[in-house]
Design an enzyme around this catalytic site. Structure first.
Site, short mmCIF file in Angstrom:
data_model
loop_
_atom_site.label_atom_id
_atom_site.label_comp_id
_atom_site.label_asym_id
_atom_site.label_seq_id
_atom_site.Cartn_x
_atom_site.Cartn_y
_atom_site.Cartn_z
CE1 TYR A 73 -3.44 -2.72 0.33
CE2 TYR A 73 -4.71 -0.55 1.26
CZ TYR A 73 -4.74 -1.91 0.71
OH TYR A 73 -5.80 -2.54 0.71
CE LYS B 27 1.67 -17.72 -3.10
NZ LYS B 27 0.65 -18.75 -3.28
CG ASP C 160 -2.32 -20.11 -1.62
OD1 ASP C 160 -1.56 -20.26 -0.70
OD2 ASP C 160 -1.59 -20.77 -2.85
CG ASP D 40 -7.88 -4.71 1.43
OD1 ASP D 40 -8.89 -4.17 2.29
OD2 ASP D 40 -8.08 -4.58 0.42
CG ASP E 247 -13.71 -6.87 2.28
OD1 ASP E 247 -13.26 -6.38 3.10
OD2 ASP E 247 -13.91 -6.57 1.17
#
Ligand code: IPM
Ligand code: MG
Length: 357
Positions: A141, A192, A224, A248, A252
């Site tokens: 970000y 990751k 993942d 982020d 959700d």
């Protein structure tokens, strides 16, 4: 001793839901004699319309002076085509980074009354209580260089930089371990590390911290797989800690486990525990102005503010109990409505919480 609370309603449904949260705050302000003063400011598109930028330096300075901040949401189609340097979202990123609010806490808690509102089977989600700890002021970000450039062949290329320093990883790691200590003593660090160097270092730093928290069990998971596990067997998690972008996305997904993202509050804290409180959802321009948005995530954010930044546990408990009662009464905004319950609008939901208080 009076305390100043900055109110940043923002855009879309922001003003509607913040209005209800402010009514709730004013009620507990009186009944618990909290001595809160409210200071209004503009952020996002609302600020662009007045000042030509999504958050002024003056607003940031005033925010610095406040004891806590309550934010609605930013952004909307009206500002989608604006120069990207002054998009509404930049206001949000600016306040997060200027105040160093690096620790974003997103609790995904399923109210038993909403078990049928979740898109997952009741047995998969009932009793769900997980905490996502998202790093909020670093990673892709904020990483430089970033931009859109034109290559020699005339084609354009967009690029961003994913980086984390050891100290950035360490401080968010400590937040996660400390939160886990107050909960079920499990931290799952999401990365990751099979592909990205920034997260290889992330994993290394988490492993280095672990011996300092021998009472907390640390595990690692690739992002993942974490996305899959969240919808397969979410109750295996206690605290999930991860970087800005993965956090982020995963928050959700976790939100939907609880029935609706309209239920999820969040806290963004700096190293002194000062913070900004906001619902995890966005400005929902598609339903803005219709009076149907769910104000509960913002009301619960106000309660997190009382708990984490102001030390007003009794007032925070009272709000959370009131929200539970309203759900017991069967009142539901459209996002959490299921047949057999009563559909209400934003203001009615606020009224009900006030009555329950
Ligand atoms: C969130 C939002 C923001 C983010 C947007 C509005 C910039 O999605 O708080 O999760 O990506 O952090
Ligand atoms: Mg988001």
């Amino acid at each position: 001793m009076s305390r100043n609370i900055m109110i940043l309603p923002g855009d879309g449904i922001g003003p509607e839901i913040v209005r209800e949260a402010c009514r709730v705050l004013e009620a507990v302000n009186d009944s618990f004699d909290l001595k809160l003063n409210f200071v209004d400011e503009l952020i996002g598109g609302a600020s662009i319309d007045v000042y030509g930028e999504p958050l002024t330096d003056a607003a940031v300075e005033r925010a610095r002076e406040c004891d806590a901040i309550l934010l609605g949401a930013v952004g909307g189609p009206k500002w989608d085509t604006i120069d990207r340097a002054i998009r509404p979202e930049r206001g949000l990123l600016k306040i997060r980074s200027s105040l160093e609010l690096y620790a974003n806490l997103r609790p995904a808690l399923l109210y038993p009354q909403l078990v049928d509102a979740s898109s997952l089977k009741p047995e998969v989600v009932s009793g769900l209580d997980i905490l996502i700890v998202r790093e909020l002021t670093g990673g892709i970000y904020f990483g430089e260089p970033r931009g859109i450039r034109t290559l020699e062949n005339g084609e354009r290329e967009g690029y961003n930089t994913y980086k984390y320093s050891e100290s950035e990883i360490e401080r968010i790691g400590r937040t996660a371990f400390e939160m886990a200590r107050k909960r079920n003593k499990k931290v799952c660090s999401v990365d990751k590390a099979n592909v990205l160097e920034a997260t290889i270092l992330w994993r290394e730093v988490m492993d280095r911290l672990a011996p300092e928290y021998p009472d907390v069990a640390l595990s690692h998971m690739y992002v993942d797989n974490a996305a899959m596990q969240l919808v397969r067997a979410p109750k295996q998690f206690d605290v999930l800690v991860t970087g800005n972008m993965f956090g982020d996305i995963l928050s959700d997904a976790a939100a939907m486990l609880t029935g609706s993202i309209g239920m999820l509050p969040s806290a963004s804290l700096n190293k002194h525990g000062r913070g900004m409180y906001e619902p995890c959802h966005g400005s929902a321009p598609d339903i803005a102005g219709q009076g149907i948005a769910n104000p509960l995530a913002t009301i619960l954010s106000a309660s997190m503010m009382l708990r984490y930044s102001l030390g007003e546990t009794a007032a925070a408990d009272a709000i959370e109990t009131a929200v539970g009662e309203v759900l017991d009464q069967g009142l539901r905004t459209a996002d959490i409505y299921t047949s057999g319950t009563e559909k209400v609008g934003t203001v009615q939901m606020g009224d009900a919480v006030l009555a329950a208080l």
